[in-house]
Scaffold this motif. Structure first.
Motif, PDB file in Angstrom:
ATOM      1  N   LYS A   1      36.422  36.373  48.678  1.00 47.17           N
ATOM      2  CA  LYS A   1      35.053  36.878  48.807  1.00 47.17           C
ATOM      3  C   LYS A   1      34.499  37.318  47.459  1.00 47.17           C
ATOM      4  O   LYS A   1      33.343  37.042  47.119  1.00 47.17           O
TER       5      LYS A   1
ATOM      6  N   GLY B   1      33.283  34.454  45.516  1.00 47.64           N
ATOM      7  CA  GLY B   1      32.243  33.663  46.163  1.00 47.64           C
ATOM      8  C   GLY B   1      32.653  32.221  46.415  1.00 47.64           C
ATOM      9  O   GLY B   1      31.824  31.309  46.286  1.00 47.64           O
TER      10      GLY B   1
ATOM     11  N   MET C   1      33.684  28.798  48.410  1.00 48.14           N
ATOM     12  CA  MET C   1      33.264  28.148  49.648  1.00 48.14           C
ATOM     13  C   MET C   1      34.505  27.696  50.396  1.00 48.14           C
ATOM     14  O   MET C   1      35.182  26.748  49.994  1.00 48.14           O
TER      15      MET C   1
ATOM     16  N   TYR D   1      31.738  27.639  38.712  1.00 47.67           N
ATOM     17  CA  TYR D   1      32.443  27.672  39.991  1.00 47.67           C
ATOM     18  C   TYR D   1      33.909  27.276  39.795  1.00 47.67           C
ATOM     19  O   TYR D   1      34.802  27.812  40.439  1.00 47.67           O
TER      20      TYR D   1
ATOM     21  N   ASP E   1      35.678  30.262  38.712  1.00 47.62           N
ATOM     22  CA  ASP E   1      35.871  31.200  39.825  1.00 47.62           C
ATOM     23  C   ASP E   1      37.084  30.806  40.665  1.00 47.62           C
ATOM     24  O   ASP E   1      37.838  31.674  41.122  1.00 47.62           O
TER      25      ASP E   1
ATOM     26  N   ASP F   1      34.756  44.567  45.803  1.00 51.38           N
ATOM     27  CA  ASP F   1      34.086  43.282  45.650  1.00 51.38           C
ATOM     28  C   ASP F   1      32.918  43.358  44.685  1.00 51.38           C
ATOM     29  O   ASP F   1      32.450  42.337  44.205  1.00 51.38           O
ATOM     30  N   SER F   2      32.428  44.532  44.401  1.00 55.34           N
ATOM     31  CA  SER F   2      31.290  44.654  43.494  1.00 55.34           C
ATOM     32  C   SER F   2      31.147  46.114  43.085  1.00 55.34           C
ATOM     33  O   SER F   2      31.727  47.017  43.689  1.00 55.34           O
TER      34      SER F   2
ATOM     35  N   TRP G   1      24.001  37.554  46.447  1.00 57.03           N
ATOM     36  CA  TRP G   1      24.739  36.324  46.667  1.00 57.03           C
ATOM     37  C   TRP G   1      23.835  35.106  46.603  1.00 57.03           C
ATOM     38  O   TRP G   1      22.628  35.179  46.757  1.00 57.03           O
ATOM     39  N   ARG G   2      24.486  33.943  46.462  1.00 56.40           N
ATOM     40  CA  ARG G   2      23.769  32.675  46.444  1.00 56.40           C
ATOM     41  C   ARG G   2      23.279  32.329  47.845  1.00 56.40           C
ATOM     42  O   ARG G   2      23.853  32.759  48.849  1.00 56.40           O
TER      43      ARG G   2
ATOM     44  N   TYR H   1      25.807  31.131  50.386  1.00 50.02           N
ATOM     45  CA  TYR H   1      26.736  32.162  50.818  1.00 50.02           C
ATOM     46  C   TYR H   1      26.068  33.101  51.818  1.00 50.02           C
ATOM     47  O   TYR H   1      26.700  33.581  52.760  1.00 50.02           O
TER      48      TYR H   1
ATOM     49  N   LYS I   1      26.094  31.486  55.210  1.00 51.32           N
ATOM     50  CA  LYS I   1      27.432  31.596  55.787  1.00 51.32           C
ATOM     51  C   LYS I   1      27.679  33.015  56.295  1.00 51.32           C
ATOM     52  O   LYS I   1      28.248  33.213  57.376  1.00 51.32           O
ATOM     53  N   LYS I   2      27.277  34.000  55.522  1.00 48.17           N
ATOM     54  CA  LYS I   2      27.513  35.393  55.900  1.00 48.17           C
ATOM     55  C   LYS I   2      26.817  35.738  57.221  1.00 48.17           C
ATOM     56  O   LYS I   2      27.420  36.345  58.113  1.00 48.17           O
TER      57      LYS I   2
END
Length: 416
Positions: free
Chosen positions: A198, A201, A203, A231, A234, A288-289, A344-345, A348, A351-352
Motif C-alpha cells: 500500500k 502504491g 497495482m 513505478y 516503487d 503509510d504517510s 493517491w493516483r 488507486y 480501487k480503494k
C-alpha cells in the motif's frame, strides 16, 4: 538503489541472474577502502571525492563494482552533501554581477568587487565574511562544489549486502508481471508486507487468507500503457520488505532489450526465501504517510476514552486485502476502523472505493482529502457503507472524535 548502467547480470537460458558479491576478504577490503575514501572526504567538495574515487578505480576491470558501491555510499542514508555559502549562490552572483557591471575586466578589479561584497555581507549578517568565502560561494550550488558535511559509514559487510540487494532490485525496473506466493507465515508478517504494498502504491491482485497463505500478482512497469521508471522503482522498493516474510517465493516476467538484435525479449527471474539477501528495512510497522504519522501523534494529546490502535486485522475482499490504517476502540466495546485517503493516483482511488463497497463494513470511517479530484478519478459515493470525513491539509483528531460522538448520540436516540 543502483542506476541501470551499474546493474550487472548474466543470462542462463531464459533466466536472468543478477551479479552478487561474495562476502569474502577481497570484497570486504574493497568496501573498506571505499568507506575510508568517503570518511576522509568529509568537509571537502564533491569534486575532490570524485577525484579520489577515480584514483581508487584505477584501470582495474572491476571498476563498475566499485562505482556501484560508491553510488550506494552517496545515498542519503549515509552521505549528506550541502551547499556551503555565505548567501544563496544565485543571489550572490547577482550581487557580484551588478557591482562589477561597468568595471574594468582586470583581475585586480574582480578581487576588489569580491572584497566589497564580503564587506557588505559582513555588515548585513553581523559576522565576518571573508573574500575567499564569497569566491567559493559563487558557484557552491554546482554538484561538484557541494560539500560532504556528514557521513555515517556502514559496516563493510552491510555495504556488500546492500549492493547484492540493489542488484536484485534492479531486475524489477523492466518487469511486466510479478507473482508472489506467501504461505505458512505469522499474520503480522502478512500485515507488514501488505502495508508496504500500500505504501508504494503497487497495482496488485491478491487471493487467499492468513490461514492458507496469499498469492499476490503485481503489474510491472512495462505492463503499463506508458512504461514508468518511477513505478519500477516503487516495485523494487518492495523487495527489502518481502525479506521480512519467512516463507515465500517469487517469479517475474521481464521485458529486456537484447544487446545484439536490439529487440525486446521475454526473460524470467525467480527468487525465494532461501536467497540469502539481507534487508535494511526495519521490521516494525511503517506508517503509510506523514498524514497517518501526524494524526497518530496528535491523537495522543487528546483527552478521550477512545484508544487508537495501529495493528488492524486483515479484511479479505475479492481480489485484494484491505488493511485499514487504524482501529478506534472504546472501553464499552464499540470500535470503528479508520482509513485515511490521501494523495493517491486516480486508478488507486477507484480501487480503494471499490474495496470499501466490497467490504460491506458499516463500521468503517473514510477520511478524505479535499485535494483529491474524485470526479476526475471516476469515484462516486453511491452504495458506500462507510462514514465520511473531509479534511484539507491535515486530518484533525477532533474531527474524528466529533463523528464518534455523533454516532453515540444517534445510538442513544434509537435506544430511547
Amino acid at each position: 538503489m543502483l542506476p541501470s548502467d551499474l546493474l550487472l547480470h548474466r543470462h542462463s537460458g531464459e533466466e536472468l541472474q543478477p551479479k552478487r558479491l561474495p562476502i569474502d576478504k577481497k570484497h570486504l577490503a574493497m568496501a573498506t577502502d571505499l568507506i575510508t575514501v568517503f570518511r576522509e572526504a568529509k568537509g571537502k567538495p564533491q569534486s575532490e571525492l570524485d577525484r579520489q574515487l577515480q584514483e581508487l578505480e584505477g584501470e582495474n576491470t572491476d571498476y563498475r563494482i566499485k562505482r556501484g558501491l560508491a553510488h550506494l555510499l552517496r545515498a542519503e542514508a549515509f552521505s549528506t552533501f550541502e551547499i556551503v555559502s555565505p548567501l544563496d549562490p544565485q543571489a550572490l552572483r547577482q550581487k557580484v554581477f551588478a557591482l562589477s557591471a561597468g568595471s574594468a575586466s582586470l583581475p585586480q578589479a574582480a578581487d576588489q568587487t569580491l572584497a566589497t561584497i564580503a564587506t557588505q555581507l559582513s555588515l548585513e549578517l553581523g559576522y565576518e565574511v571573508l573574500t575567499d568565502q564569497v569566491r567559493s560561494g559563487l558557484y557552491a550550488d554546482l554538484n561538484e562544489n557541494r560539500i560532504l558535511t556528514q557521513f555515517e559509514p556502514p559496516e563493510p559487510e552491510a555495504l556488500l549486502h546492500r549492493y547484492n540487494l540493489s542488484q536484485v532490485q534492479g531486475v524489477f525496473y523492466k518487469a511486466s508481471q510479478i507473482r508472489i506466493n506467501a504461505h505458512r507465515n505469522d499474520p503480522g508478517e502478512y500485515k507488514l508486507l501488505f502495508r508496504y504494498l500500500k505504501l508504494f502504491g503497487l497495482m496488485t491482485y491478491i487471493e487467499g487468507d492468513a490461514d492458507h497463505g496469499f498469492t499476490i500478482a503485481i503489474d510491472g512497469p512495462t505492463s503499463l500503457f506508458k512504461p514508468s521508471n518511477r513505478y519500477g522503482l516503487d516495485i523494487a522498493k518492495l523487495i527489502p520488505a518481502l525479506l521480512h516474510v519467512t516463507k515465500w517465493n517469487l517469479a517475474a516476467d521481464l521485458l529486456l532489450k537484447d544487446p545484439y538484435s536490439k529487440q525486446e525479449k521475454l526473460r524470467r527471474f525467480t527468487l525465494a526465501d532461501t536467497c540469502g539477501l539481507v534487508s535494511h528495512y526495519p521490521a516494525g510497522k511503517p506508517y503509510d504517510s506523514m498524514l497517518e504519522f501526524s494524526f497518530a501523534d496528535r491523537w495522543d494529546s487528546l483527552k478521550t476514552e477512545w484508544k487508537l490502535e495501529r495493528e488492524v486485522d486483515l479484511i479479505p475482499i475479492p481480489g485484494s486485502v484491505m488493511i485499514p490504517d487504524f482501529r478506534l476502540v472504546h472501553p464499552d466495546g464499540r470500535s470503528f476502523l479508520l482509513e485515511i485517503v490521501g494523495y493517491w493516483r486516480p486508478e488507486y482511488l477507484r480501487k480503494k472505493f471499490y474495496q470499501v463497497r466490497q467490504s460491506g463494513r458499516d463500521d468503517l470511517i473514510l477520511a478524505i482529502s479535499e485535494r483529491l479530484n474524485l470526479e476526475k478519478a471516476g469515484v462516486k459515493f453511491t452504495d458506500t457503507p462507510a462514514q465520511l470525513i473531509w479534511f484539507k491539509d491535515k486530518l484533525l483528531p477532533k474531527s474524528v472524535l466529533s463523528l464518534l460522538e455523533r454516532n453515540e448520540a444517534a445510538e442513544d436516540l434509537n435506544r430511547g
